[in-house]
Design a protein around this motif. Structure first.
Motif, PDB file in Angstrom:
ATOM      1  N   THR A   1       0.829  -1.209   0.000  1.00 19.33           N
ATOM      2  CA  THR A   1       0.000   0.000   0.000  1.00 19.33           C
ATOM      3  C   THR A   1       0.863   1.259   0.000  1.00 19.33           C
ATOM      4  O   THR A   1       2.085   1.202   0.096  1.00 19.33           O
ATOM      5  CB  THR A   1      -0.962   0.008   1.199  1.00 19.33           C
ATOM      6  OG1 THR A   1      -0.224   0.109   2.424  1.00 19.33           O
ATOM      7  CG2 THR A   1      -1.799  -1.275   1.223  1.00 19.33           C
ATOM      8  N   ALA A   2       0.207   2.403  -0.096  1.00 16.36           N
ATOM      9  CA  ALA A   2       0.896   3.684  -0.274  1.00 16.36           C
ATOM     10  C   ALA A   2       1.819   4.031   0.891  1.00 16.36           C
ATOM     11  O   ALA A   2       1.664   3.533   2.010  1.00 16.36           O
ATOM     12  CB  ALA A   2      -0.128   4.795  -0.457  1.00 16.36           C
TER      13      ALA A   2
ATOM     14  N   THR B   1      -0.547   9.949  -2.110  1.00 12.97           N
ATOM     15  CA  THR B   1      -1.799   9.555  -2.747  1.00 12.97           C
ATOM     16  C   THR B   1      -1.906   8.036  -2.761  1.00 12.97           C
ATOM     17  O   THR B   1      -0.960   7.330  -3.108  1.00 12.97           O
ATOM     18  CB  THR B   1      -1.877  10.094  -4.188  1.00 12.97           C
ATOM     19  OG1 THR B   1      -1.832  11.523  -4.145  1.00 12.97           O
ATOM     20  CG2 THR B   1      -3.164   9.649  -4.867  1.00 12.97           C
ATOM     21  N   GLY B   2      -3.040   7.538  -2.384  1.00 12.74           N
ATOM     22  CA  GLY B   2      -3.247   6.103  -2.268  1.00 12.74           C
ATOM     23  C   GLY B   2      -3.776   5.781  -0.889  1.00 12.74           C
ATOM     24  O   GLY B   2      -4.411   6.614  -0.242  1.00 12.74           O
ATOM     25  N   ASN B   3      -3.490   4.593  -0.413  1.00 15.63           N
ATOM     26  CA  ASN B   3      -4.070   4.111   0.834  1.00 15.63           C
ATOM     27  C   ASN B   3      -2.985   3.549   1.748  1.00 15.63           C
ATOM     28  O   ASN B   3      -2.540   2.422   1.579  1.00 15.63           O
ATOM     29  CB  ASN B   3      -5.118   3.038   0.510  1.00 15.63           C
ATOM     30  CG  ASN B   3      -5.929   2.618   1.720  1.00 15.63           C
ATOM     31  OD1 ASN B   3      -5.693   3.066   2.836  1.00 15.63           O
ATOM     32  ND2 ASN B   3      -6.887   1.729   1.500  1.00 15.63           N
TER      33      ASN B   3
ATOM     34  N   SER C   1      -2.049   1.722   4.617  1.00 19.00           N
ATOM     35  CA  SER C   1      -2.860   0.764   5.376  1.00 19.00           C
ATOM     36  C   SER C   1      -2.045   0.096   6.474  1.00 19.00           C
ATOM     37  O   SER C   1      -0.903  -0.309   6.257  1.00 19.00           O
ATOM     38  CB  SER C   1      -3.433  -0.293   4.432  1.00 19.00           C
ATOM     39  OG  SER C   1      -4.231   0.319   3.430  1.00 19.00           O
TER      40      SER C   1
ATOM     41  N   ASP D   1      -7.389  -1.312  -0.954  1.00 20.97           N
ATOM     42  CA  ASP D   1      -7.110  -0.823  -2.307  1.00 20.97           C
ATOM     43  C   ASP D   1      -6.745   0.663  -2.256  1.00 20.97           C
ATOM     44  O   ASP D   1      -7.102   1.362  -1.295  1.00 20.97           O
ATOM     45  CB  ASP D   1      -8.335  -0.999  -3.200  1.00 20.97           C
ATOM     46  CG  ASP D   1      -8.467  -2.423  -3.724  1.00 20.97           C
ATOM     47  OD1 ASP D   1      -7.570  -3.234  -3.463  1.00 20.97           O
ATOM     48  OD2 ASP D   1      -9.484  -2.709  -4.390  1.00 20.97           O
ATOM     49  N   PRO D   2      -6.061   1.187  -3.288  1.00 24.42           N
ATOM     50  CA  PRO D   2      -5.738   2.621  -3.319  1.00 24.42           C
ATOM     51  C   PRO D   2      -6.963   3.504  -3.085  1.00 24.42           C
ATOM     52  O   PRO D   2      -6.883   4.508  -2.380  1.00 24.42           O
ATOM     53  CB  PRO D   2      -5.153   2.806  -4.713  1.00 24.42           C
ATOM     54  CG  PRO D   2      -4.527   1.484  -5.027  1.00 24.42           C
ATOM     55  CD  PRO D   2      -5.454   0.457  -4.438  1.00 24.42           C
TER      56      PRO D   2
ATOM     57  N   PRO E   1      -9.544   8.906  -6.265  1.00 25.01           N
ATOM     58  CA  PRO E   1      -8.210   8.950  -5.664  1.00 25.01           C
ATOM     59  C   PRO E   1      -8.108   9.995  -4.560  1.00 25.01           C
ATOM     60  O   PRO E   1      -8.757  11.048  -4.600  1.00 25.01           O
ATOM     61  CB  PRO E   1      -7.307   9.304  -6.855  1.00 25.01           C
ATOM     62  CG  PRO E   1      -8.072   8.840  -8.052  1.00 25.01           C
ATOM     63  CD  PRO E   1      -9.515   9.095  -7.727  1.00 25.01           C
TER      64      PRO E   1
ATOM     65  N   ARG F   1      -5.725  10.753  -0.492  1.00 25.81           N
ATOM     66  CA  ARG F   1      -4.689  10.334   0.455  1.00 25.81           C
ATOM     67  C   ARG F   1      -5.395   9.717   1.654  1.00 25.81           C
ATOM     68  O   ARG F   1      -5.843  10.416   2.553  1.00 25.81           O
ATOM     69  CB  ARG F   1      -3.825  11.529   0.854  1.00 25.81           C
ATOM     70  CG  ARG F   1      -3.097  12.144  -0.334  1.00 25.81           C
ATOM     71  CD  ARG F   1      -2.188  13.279   0.071  1.00 25.81           C
ATOM     72  NE  ARG F   1      -1.522  13.845  -1.090  1.00 25.81           N
ATOM     73  CZ  ARG F   1      -0.556  14.738  -1.039  1.00 25.81           C
ATOM     74  NH1 ARG F   1      -0.115  15.169   0.135  1.00 25.81           N
ATOM     75  NH2 ARG F   1      -0.007  15.210  -2.146  1.00 25.81           N
ATOM     76  N   TYR F   2      -5.482   8.399   1.629  1.00 22.11           N
ATOM     77  CA  TYR F   2      -6.288   7.668   2.584  1.00 22.11           C
ATOM     78  C   TYR F   2      -5.439   6.879   3.582  1.00 22.11           C
ATOM     79  O   TYR F   2      -4.265   6.601   3.350  1.00 22.11           O
ATOM     80  CB  TYR F   2      -7.223   6.705   1.850  1.00 22.11           C
ATOM     81  CG  TYR F   2      -8.127   7.384   0.843  1.00 22.11           C
ATOM     82  CD1 TYR F   2      -8.865   8.510   1.188  1.00 22.11           C
ATOM     83  CD2 TYR F   2      -8.231   6.902  -0.458  1.00 22.11           C
ATOM     84  CE1 TYR F   2      -9.693   9.135   0.271  1.00 22.11           C
ATOM     85  CE2 TYR F   2      -9.059   7.520  -1.377  1.00 22.11           C
ATOM     86  CZ  TYR F   2      -9.784   8.639  -1.023  1.00 22.11           C
ATOM     87  OH  TYR F   2     -10.593   9.255  -1.940  1.00 22.11           O
TER      88      TYR F   2
END
Length: 230
Positions: free
Chosen positions: A110-111, A116-118, A120, A173-174, A189, A191-192
């Protein structure tokens, strides 16, 4: 005589089994917590020492691409005020059983933090310090704050914890895509942050998930963010 010997032997076996069960419960409930406290403190100390020793960046030079996270190494420290004023846990790269004995674990695919992305993260609900024991208390708007030694990242919880099955891998997931439609409330999309832990409290048949979005960042030179000082 033979009957008496059998009864005595059976009684002794029951006592031995009972003793072993008690010792196992003590180990699970208490000793793993002692081990985790020592391990997590060591991880945080190591991270803080690395941050003190890292060179001052050259603001006149082009910013180099970030280095890949090293499996098993600490990458950040996480704070969740909702879970207590002293709640402080290191985040390490990877989610193996060995890593989760030392703190929280970042899903390697993951990010990166803040990107930007997830981003996790997994953590134990019970045993090894019980980091996510009070996971169900999380509510929309709660802050999840992390630092990598140079920047504070403040995420805000988006939804109440979501209960699902271990095979629901779309939660990291992203753009989170859980089995239950619209459970994540994200449609593009961003920034999670995703937090995952076991459900029920002393089992692992299901998972609890909480999603958040990046709300603010600030350099550590400006002090702690409002979420930790308010």
């Amino acid at each position: 005589m033979a009957v008496r010997l059998i009864v005595r032997t059976f009684s002794e076996l029951c006592i031995t089994a009972g003793t072993l069960i008690v010792l196992f419960v003590v180990y699970v409930m208490f000793w793993t917590g002692v081990q985790a406290e020592s391990a997590t403190a060591g991880q945080i100390d190591s991270l803080e020492q690395e941050w003190v020793e890292q060179p001052v960046p050259d603001t006149t030079a082009a910013t180099p691409p970030p280095k890949a996270y090293t499996p098993g190494r600490g990458i950040a420290v996480m704070y969740i005020p909702r879970l207590g004023g002293t709640w402080e846990w290191p985040v390490l790269e990877g989610t193996s059983a060995t890593i989760l004995k030392k703190g929280l674990g970042h899903y390697a695919a993951t990010a990166r933090l803040g990107e930007t992305g997830n981003f996790s993260v997994a953590g134990h609900r019970r045993t090894y310090g019980d980091p996510f024991k009070d996971f169900p208390r999380l509510r929309p708007g709660d802050a999840v704050v992390l630092t990598d030694g140079t920047t504070w990242y403040t995420y805000r919880i988006k939804t109440k914890p979501y209960r699902t099955v271990p095979t629901d891998i779309g939660v990291i997931d992203p753009v989170p895509r859980p089995l239950k439609k619209n459970a994540a409330a994200f449609d593009g999309p961003g920034r999670y942050l995703t937090l995952t832990t076991c459900e029920p409290e002393w089992g692992s048949s299901h998972r609890l998930i909480a999603w958040a979005h990046l709300d603010a960042t600030q350099p550590v030179t400006q002090g702690k963010p409002p979420a930790l000082t308010g």
